[in-house]
Write an enzyme that holds these catalytic residues in place. Structure first.
Site, short mmCIF file in Angstrom:
data_model
loop_
_atom_site.label_atom_id
_atom_site.label_comp_id
_atom_site.label_asym_id
_atom_site.label_seq_id
_atom_site.Cartn_x
_atom_site.Cartn_y
_atom_site.Cartn_z
N GLY A 44 -7.70 7.87 3.72
CA GLY A 44 -6.43 7.19 3.50
C GLY A 44 -6.38 6.49 2.15
O GLY A 44 -5.35 6.50 1.46
N CYS A 45 -7.50 5.90 1.76
CA CYS A 45 -7.56 5.17 0.49
C CYS A 45 -7.50 6.13 -0.69
O CYS A 45 -6.90 5.82 -1.72
CB CYS A 45 -8.82 4.31 0.45
SG CYS A 45 -8.88 3.12 1.80
N THR A 46 -8.11 7.30 -0.54
CA THR A 46 -8.06 8.32 -1.59
C THR A 46 -6.62 8.82 -1.74
O THR A 46 -6.11 8.95 -2.86
CB THR A 46 -9.01 9.48 -1.24
OG1 THR A 46 -10.34 8.95 -1.16
CG2 THR A 46 -8.96 10.57 -2.30
N GLY A 49 -4.44 5.95 -3.34
CA GLY A 49 -4.74 5.82 -4.76
C GLY A 49 -4.19 7.00 -5.55
O GLY A 49 -3.66 6.83 -6.65
#
Length: 158
Positions: A44-46, A49
């Site tokens: 999710g963070c990838t 970002g």
């Protein structure tokens, strides 16, 4: 003490990628998006970002700078940034000072176990350093477009 919409965000200085110290006052005259995410190099963070990376020029057109924040260290941040081609800086908040200022540390459940972690959240600060908008419990899909629209509206109004 935590941030409140319509009020000044307290001055802060934090360590960021690119061997930088970033302070809120560095961005006076420009809008600032600060997004908090749980952990470098997770799916999710990838994705989140990457969405900010892909729209960076649009944010720049709206006089808006992007900063990402997690509790990961600078080495992990540098690797994450390089691997994903992020074109903005990541702040390491190991001591949770920014996390506490923005009140994003929440009790979370993972595989039936409770732990304290960062609740995915985004904040839009106006060119005078006041908190203009906040998004909490963020779902990644479509989020960056919503933040960009808010940044454009805020920029047009000032």
């Amino acid at each position: 003490m935590s941030v409140t919409i319509g009020h000044p965000v307290p001055e802060f200085t934090a360590a960021a990628t690119g061997d930088q110290q970033v302070s809120l006052s560095d961005y006076r005259g420009r809008q600032l998006v600060i997004y908090f995410y749980p952990k470098d190099s997770t799916p999710g963070c990838t994705t989140e970002g990457g969405d900010f990376r892909d729209r960076k020029a649009d944010f720049a057109d709206a006089n808006t700078v992007i900063l990402g924040v997690s509790r990961d260290g600078l080495r992990a941040h540098e690797n994450f940034k390089a691997k994903q081609g992020f074109n903005f800086e990541l702040i390491s908040d190991k001591d949770e000072a920014l996390c506490q200022l923005f009140d994003v540390i929440k009790l979370k459940k993972l595989y039936g176990k409770e732990h304290l972690g960062i609740e995915r959240s985004t904040f839009l600060i106006d060119r005078d350093g006041n908190l203009a908008r906040e998004w909490r419990k963020v779902k990644v899909k479509g989020h960056v477009e919503e933040v960009l629209e808010a940044a454009r509206e805020l920029n047009a109004a000032s």
